[in-house]
Design an enzyme around this catalytic site. Structure first.
Site, PDB file in Angstrom:
ATOM      1  N   LYS A 178      19.759  39.293  -7.154  1.00 19.89           N
ATOM      2  CA  LYS A 178      21.193  39.582  -7.247  1.00 19.89           C
ATOM      3  C   LYS A 178      21.448  41.054  -6.942  1.00 19.89           C
ATOM      4  CE  LYS A 178      23.141  37.160 -10.521  1.00 19.89           C
ATOM      5  NZ  LYS A 178      23.238  36.861 -11.969  1.00 19.89           N
ATOM      6  N   ARG A 188      24.722  41.517 -16.048  1.00 18.10           N
ATOM      7  CA  ARG A 188      24.254  40.280 -15.404  1.00 18.10           C
ATOM      8  C   ARG A 188      22.746  40.316 -15.215  1.00 18.10           C
ATOM      9  NH1 ARG A 188      27.633  40.215  -9.890  1.00 18.10           N
ATOM     10  NH2 ARG A 188      27.230  37.983 -10.062  1.00 18.10           N
ATOM     11  N   GLY A 248      17.069  29.513 -16.207  1.00 21.08           N
ATOM     12  CA  GLY A 248      16.616  29.498 -17.591  1.00 21.08           C
ATOM     13  C   GLY A 248      16.948  30.758 -18.371  1.00 21.08           C
ATOM     14  N   MET A 290      19.244  34.444 -19.579  1.00 18.36           N
ATOM     15  CA  MET A 290      20.497  34.768 -20.234  1.00 18.36           C
ATOM     16  C   MET A 290      21.654  34.692 -19.255  1.00 18.36           C
ATOM     17  SD  MET A 290      21.848  38.169 -22.102  1.00 18.36           S
ATOM     18  CE  MET A 290      22.943  38.587 -20.774  1.00 18.36           C
ATOM     19  N   ARG A 311      23.614  35.354  -1.611  1.00 17.32           N
ATOM     20  CA  ARG A 311      22.173  35.198  -1.420  1.00 17.32           C
ATOM     21  C   ARG A 311      21.984  34.143  -0.360  1.00 17.32           C
ATOM     22  NH1 ARG A 311      21.456  32.151  -7.173  1.00 17.32           N
ATOM     23  NH2 ARG A 311      22.920  30.532  -6.651  1.00 17.32           N
ATOM     24  N   HIS A 371      26.098  23.288 -12.624  1.00 17.47           N
ATOM     25  CA  HIS A 371      24.732  23.536 -13.079  1.00 17.47           C
ATOM     26  C   HIS A 371      23.793  22.415 -12.665  1.00 17.47           C
ATOM     27  CE1 HIS A 371      21.451  23.246 -16.059  1.00 17.47           C
ATOM     28  NE2 HIS A 371      21.398  24.560 -15.882  1.00 17.47           N
ATOM     29  N   SER A 429     -18.472  23.346   4.760  1.00 23.45           N
ATOM     30  CA  SER A 429     -17.197  22.869   4.252  1.00 23.45           C
ATOM     31  C   SER A 429     -17.090  23.320   2.804  1.00 23.45           C
ATOM     32  CB  SER A 429     -17.126  21.349   4.358  1.00 23.45           C
ATOM     33  OG  SER A 429     -15.909  20.903   3.825  1.00 23.45           O
ATOM     34  N   CYS A 453     -12.515  21.340   2.177  1.00 24.82           N
ATOM     35  CA  CYS A 453     -12.206  19.928   1.938  1.00 24.82           C
ATOM     36  C   CYS A 453     -11.753  19.639   0.515  1.00 24.82           C
ATOM     37  CB  CYS A 453     -13.388  19.045   2.313  1.00 24.82           C
ATOM     38  SG  CYS A 453     -14.812  19.265   1.242  1.00 24.82           S
ATOM     39  N   TYR A 506     -10.723  24.755   9.990  1.00 17.00           N
ATOM     40  CA  TYR A 506      -9.933  23.566   9.630  1.00 17.00           C
ATOM     41  C   TYR A 506      -9.719  23.453   8.133  1.00 17.00           C
ATOM     42  CZ  TYR A 506     -14.229  21.158   8.122  1.00 17.00           C
ATOM     43  OH  TYR A 506     -15.367  20.799   7.466  1.00 17.00           O
TER      44      TYR A 506
HETATM   45  P1  ADP Z   1      24.616  33.609 -12.449  1.00 19.76           P
HETATM   46  O1  ADP Z   1      23.266  34.200 -12.298  1.00 19.76           O
HETATM   47  O2  ADP Z   1      24.638  32.499 -13.427  1.00 19.76           O
HETATM   48  O3  ADP Z   1      25.240  33.315 -11.161  1.00 19.76           O
HETATM   49  P2  ADP Z   1      26.332  35.895 -12.607  1.00 19.76           P
HETATM   50  O4  ADP Z   1      25.722  37.178 -12.976  1.00 19.76           O
HETATM   51  O5  ADP Z   1      26.596  35.710 -11.165  1.00 19.76           O
HETATM   52  O6  ADP Z   1      25.475  34.719 -13.191  1.00 19.76           O
HETATM   53  O7  ADP Z   1      27.680  35.789 -13.425  1.00 19.76           O
HETATM   54  C1  ADP Z   1      28.294  34.639 -13.898  1.00 19.76           C
HETATM   55  C2  ADP Z   1      29.752  34.638 -13.552  1.00 19.76           C
HETATM   56  O8  ADP Z   1      30.372  35.810 -13.983  1.00 19.76           O
HETATM   57  C3  ADP Z   1      29.914  34.557 -12.071  1.00 19.76           C
HETATM   58  O9  ADP Z   1      30.735  33.484 -11.782  1.00 19.76           O
HETATM   59  C4  ADP Z   1      30.542  35.835 -11.677  1.00 19.76           C
HETATM   60  O10 ADP Z   1      31.516  35.604 -10.715  1.00 19.76           O
HETATM   61  C5  ADP Z   1      31.154  36.372 -12.953  1.00 19.76           C
HETATM   62  N1  ADP Z   1      31.060  37.840 -12.955  1.00 19.76           N
HETATM   63  C6  ADP Z   1      29.924  38.550 -13.032  1.00 19.76           C
HETATM   64  N2  ADP Z   1      30.198  39.886 -12.922  1.00 19.76           N
HETATM   65  C7  ADP Z   1      31.521  39.990 -12.774  1.00 19.76           C
HETATM   66  C8  ADP Z   1      32.401  41.106 -12.595  1.00 19.76           C
HETATM   67  N3  ADP Z   1      31.952  42.352 -12.532  1.00 19.76           N
HETATM   68  N4  ADP Z   1      33.709  40.846 -12.477  1.00 19.76           N
HETATM   69  C9  ADP Z   1      34.158  39.581 -12.553  1.00 19.76           C
HETATM   70  N5  ADP Z   1      33.408  38.500 -12.703  1.00 19.76           N
HETATM   71  C10 ADP Z   1      32.081  38.685 -12.819  1.00 19.76           C
HETATM   72 MG    MG Z   2      26.199  34.116  -9.950  1.00 15.82          MG
HETATM   73 MG    MG Z   3      22.004  33.858 -14.433  1.00 16.04          MG
END
Ligand code: ADP
Ligand code: MG
Ligand code: MG
Length: 922
Positions: free
Chosen positions: A29, A98, A107, A109, A342, A458, A796, A864, A884
């Site tokens: 991210k 985030r 999995g 936070m 991404r 999800h 092998s 093998c 191989y």
């Molecule tokens: P995930 O890894 O689950 O995608 P994110 O870090 O992308 O989690 O965040 C979850 C939600 O929070 C996303 O939908 C994102 O758009 C929103 N979000 C994250 N940061 C911001 C921000 N700075 N302003 C507004 N919305 C945010």
């Molecule tokens: Mg996201």
């Molecule tokens: Mg996440």
């Protein structure tokens, strides 16, 4: 200042300091936020705390001191850029925290939004935004998210308070709530925090931020996260990065909203706009599926300016990344902000089609296309599908979210899913919607079915990632977990947990009962060629897929230097392997040729009073085994068949010691007569019992103890070859000696074998040239490969045994006893039996190859073991220049593709994503 100047590690990177190739350090991210920032796209300012900081925190149990200082500097930078200050009661800067690891990990936070709000600044926000309701909604969201994810408070407490209030007031949803309601909720939420934790909700913004950052670090080690990593072969040692970013608001009333989109349809690969948009909402509302979303086309009608800008950015990103991207965005009062992008997850069939489409659009080369798909994706396309012609009872239909065909019992939660699969059942997990807590159930289920949510929910995202068949958004269903029922409204029918249903992840259809399945068109293509594949396809989409697979496989076959053979013991296996494109048999085991009725002859060998009785038993086996070899050589006419001489300990062919003792004891007790032969057999079996059979009398040792065994097998092989040659066929057997540790062993066996072969030649008048080589599965063989090689035509590597002997553990014993702990301690990222341990076992293979080739430049070298069909291992074998690999017939197409990918050095990021990181530590 000195301390800071001297510090070697930089823990914090502003978004303008990084780029997309820094996923190791900044997480996926963070790296992509940096990339978008540098592309000049509208990204809210912020910074990334590195994975190194996380590792330091997890190692020391506290944040490194310098991190604190760097975070302060980074916050100041953002404050300057935004002209707002964190914690300013009149006009607060708000931030999101985030999580973001190298590999996207559901999995971990969740994000905490609106950090920086407190009892004072909520008024400032109300004033600045001119929207009091929005300010209080943001504050209650902060306490809720922060309480749940950072302070570990049961999320239901907040949800119950929210629903309780809505119910009291008779509201339909969250949009009905007034400012006063939200203020009331804030009071209740703060009480929940105080009661649950004994402390107040932290009012100090920097404290909120620091606590959230640490919570993200800690979330790396939750059970859920560990389970996910284990499944996805992601090492525990990586750690996660944390992104701290200025908040933008999609919940500021009309003209605001939030959405997610793909630059192409992630399940078909078709170009076009695919996405969901939710008005007046914050990001988490879209994926949670609590409200139904609008399509991106609707956004065009609502806010044309933002829509056009978004489309232009989508095009820019796709060209920049040269791949399908997935995007999160928010519109705040008519201003578009980019929150994430991404290279998008996709289904296996979309991966092939997108790669092929990008070649057609000349965005990537055909070689790159090969690197854009994986062997695992190809595997999933070879899975069976529902028989199109079978009679099916359609009960309802939802959105196809992840393809495949699944048949199984309805289960409604994790524990049912686990319980029933452990009992051997195949299950379909049926939920209203899924959340990260359902991961365990999704892992064991054959398919996932949800009543709510869209293609970006999800359930859909996680199922696609796992290659699990999934149908979402079936509004027609009412799932009642407590009652154990699934009610289908349109049919007015109730199904119960335990009833069998079938779901089609490619069409979204849900059927009653057991629906029969057939070969997939891609499998038909692989086995029978393009024409047959296209014919089996049935519709344009699938034809496009078959063509894409053909283009990519053809290029992979052109490019690869590794020959791909198969492990096959019978003519049927051999034929299947050949259909799948195997260029020979790299391992033909002969154990089964001693089983069944032939056991008696082996008993005779062991009980024989003298040499001649033994000889007789061997002689009787020759024609039987000759017949077996004729079948296999014939099926592989014109191709190599490497026959391995008998390998397992002989007692495996004898009755089990305990069984036999009991049997004879019972006989005696009943007063029946136990024959002398039976007593002798028992005695022999007892004699031959070994403490460690794996390290005992087996492989070549057996042959040196009972030379008749070797002679018998060689004679049967030579006879079969001579017979077929006489019929004008082209048999190409090779003889492989297992468990060689010393060159002397090899010399003796080789001399014996050559003698028999020339005898057969003389008897039949057929010239026979049968190469004789050996397996390398003992460290001693790898180390002395230069001595062995002059006596051997090929090596092998039996990497399964070589793994056991190099590590000194037996697979059957250790996998269940302590591997779990070893994964936890990161001794391995992935089992060395699944993927070759490059630093240890791999080094043995490399050493043996180098030494062997130095002493005998003509020696042919392959593998093998099961590793021959494992993508990461194949890449390693290609890298060290083996000739191989040999794998199970079903893995042959995968090995062909992966060998092609390995040969194309210029691998894309996506292609490299796994593999590289998964090997064990040195
Ligand atoms: P995930 O890894 O689950 O995608 P994110 O870090 O992308 O989690 O965040 C979850 C939600 O929070 C996303 O939908 C994102 O758009 C929103 N979000 C994250 N940061 C911001 C921000 N700075 N302003 C507004 N919305 C945010
Ligand atoms: Mg996201
Ligand atoms: Mg996440």
């Amino acid at each position: 200042m000195k301390g800071i100047k001297q510090m070697t590690k930089k823990y914090v990177y502003g978004f303008s300091e990084g780029n997309k190739d820094q996923k190791d350090l900044l997480g996926g991210k963070g790296a992509n936020l940096a990339e978008m920032t540098n592309l000049g796209l509208p990204v809210p300012p912020g910074f990334t705390i590195t994975t190194e900081a996380c590792r330091a925190y997890l190692g020391q149990g506290e944040t490194p001191e310098t991190l604190d200082v760097e975070v302060t500097a980074a916050i100041r930078m953002v404050e300057t850029e935004m002209g707002k200050k964190l914690g300013n009661p009149a006009d607060p800067l708000l931030m999101s925290v985030r999580s973001g690891a190298k590999f996207s990990m559901p999995g971990m936070m969740e994000t905490v939004l609106n950090i920086g709000l407190n009892d004072d600044s909520v008024h400032g926000l109300a004033k600045q935004s001119g929207n009091e309701r929005f300010a209080w909604d943001s504050y209650r969201r902060l306490i809720q998210m922060f309480g749940k994810t950072v302070m570990d408070i049961d999320g239901d407490l907040f949800a119950d308070a929210l629903h309780g209030l809505q119910k009291r007031k008779g509201y339909a949803g969250d949009l009905d709530m007034t400012t006063q309601d939200l203020q009331q909720l804030v009071v209740e939420y703060k009480e929940i925090v105080k009661t649950a934790t004994g402390v107040d909700f932290p009012q100090e913004p920097r404290k909120q931020l620091d606590m959230a950052v640490e919570a993200v670090f800690r979330s790396w080690n939750t059970d859920r996260a560990r389970l996910y990593r284990r499944r996805e072969h992601i090492p525990n040692s990586l750690g996660t990065a944390v992104n701290v970013q200025t908040m933008v608001f999609g919940n500021m009333g009309e003209g605001s909203g939030t959405g997610v989109c793909f630059t192409r349809d992630p399940s078909t690969g078709h170009s076009g706009v695919y996405g969901d948009y939710l008005e007046n909402a914050q990001g988490e509302d879209v994926v949670s599926g609590i409200r139904n979303t609008l399509s991106l086309a609707d956004l065009e009608k609502i806010d044309k300016k933002s829509y056009d800008e978004l489309r232009a950015i989508m095009d820019k990103l796709e060209v920049h990344y040269r791949d399908m991207c997935d995007i999160e965005f928010t519109i705040q009062r008519g201003k578009l902000w980019m929150l994430q992008t991404r290279v998008g997850k996709r289904t296996a069939s979309a991966a092939f089609r997108i790669a092929d489409q990008l070649v057609a659009e000349r965005l990537i080369t055909r070689d790159e296309a090969v690197t854009r798909v994986t062997g695992d994706q190809l595997t999933s396309l070879l899975f069976p599908q529902f028989d199109r012609k079978a009679e099916k009872k359609l009960i309802t239909k939802g959105m196809p979210a992840s393809p495949g065909a699944a048949v199984g019992e309805i289960v409604l939660n994790n524990s049912q899913a686990v319980e029933r699969t452990q009992a051997g059942a195949s299950v379909i997990l049926v939920r209203s919607e899924t959340n990260p807590d359902d991961l365990q159930g999704m892992v064991v289920a054959s398919g996932v079915l949800t009543a709510r949510g869209g293609k970006t929910s999800h359930a859909a995202v996680v199922a696609r990632g796992m290659g699990r068949c999934c149908v979402v958004g079936v509004d027609d269903l009412v799932v009642d977990e407590e009652a154990g029922t699934v009610y289908v409204k349109s049919q007015d029918t109730t199904y119960h947990a335990g009833d069998t249903i079938a779901i089609d992840g490619s069409t979204g259809e849900v059927f009653e009962g057991k629906v029969p399945v057939t070969d997939s068109p891609v499998k038909t293509y692989i086995a029978k060629g393009l024409e047959a594949g296209l014919e089996a396809a049935g519709d344009d989409d699938t034809r496009e897929l078959v063509e894409a697979v053909d283009h990519i496989m053809t290029r992979a076959d052109d490019k690869r230097e590794l020959v791909v053979r198969a492990n096959a013991d019978t003519p049927e296996d051999a034929r299947r392997a050949r259909e799948f494109g195997a260029q020979g048999i790299g391992l033909c085991r002969t154990e089964h040729m001693f089983l069944g009725d032939r056991r008696k002859l082996i008993e005779q060998v062991i009980l024989a009073k003298d040499k001649s009785e033994q000889e007789e038993a061997f002689k009787a086996l020759v024609p039987l085994q000759e017949g077996d070899f004729v079948g296999i050589f014939d099926a592989m006419d014109g191709m190599t068949v490497t026959v391995r001489l008998i390998d397992p300990p002989l007692h495996e062919f004898l009755p089990n010691l305990t069984d036999l003792s009991v049997q004879l004891a019972v006989k005696e007790a009943k007063g029946e007569k136990v024959t002398a032969e039976e007593t002798e057999l028992l005695q022999k079996v007892r004699q031959m019992h070994e403490q460690n059979p794996m390290l005992g009398l087996r492989g070549v040792r057996l042959g040196l103890k009972l030379p008749g065994l070797i002679k018998l097998q060689v004679r049967a092989i030579a006879n079969a070859a001579a017979k077929l040659k006489k019929q004008g066929r082209d048999p190409r057997p090779e003889i492989m000696v297992p468990l060689i540790g010393s060159v002397r062993e090899m010399q003796i066996v080789r001399d014996m074998a050559l003698e028999i072969i020339s005898e057969v030649s003389a008897e039949t008048g057929v010239e026979l040239d049968i190469p004789i080589g050996n397996m390398i599965e003992l460290p001693r063989a790898a180390v002395t490969a230069d001595h062995i090689a002059p006596e051997s035509d090929f090596f092998s590597f039996g990497t399964n045994d070589l793994t056991q002997t190099t590590w000194g553990f037996s697979r059957d014993d250790v996998e269940s006893s302590f591997f779990d702990e070893y994964f936890d301690y990161s001794v391995f990222g992935t089992s060395p039996f699944e993927s070759i341990d490059t630093h240890g076992v791999g080094a043995m293979v490399q050493m043996g190859t180098e030494r062997g080739r130095k002493a005998n430049p003509n020696i042919h070298v392959g593998v093998c073991g099961e590793h021959g069909g494992d993508p990461a291992s194949i890449h390693f074998f290609a890298e060290i220049g083996l000739d191989y690999v040999s794998c199970s017939p079903f893995r042959v197409p995968v090995a062909r593709l992966e060998a092609g990918r390995a040969a194309i050095s210029n691998e894309s990021e996506l292609a490299l994503e796994r593999g590289a990181e998964r090997n064990t530590t040195a």
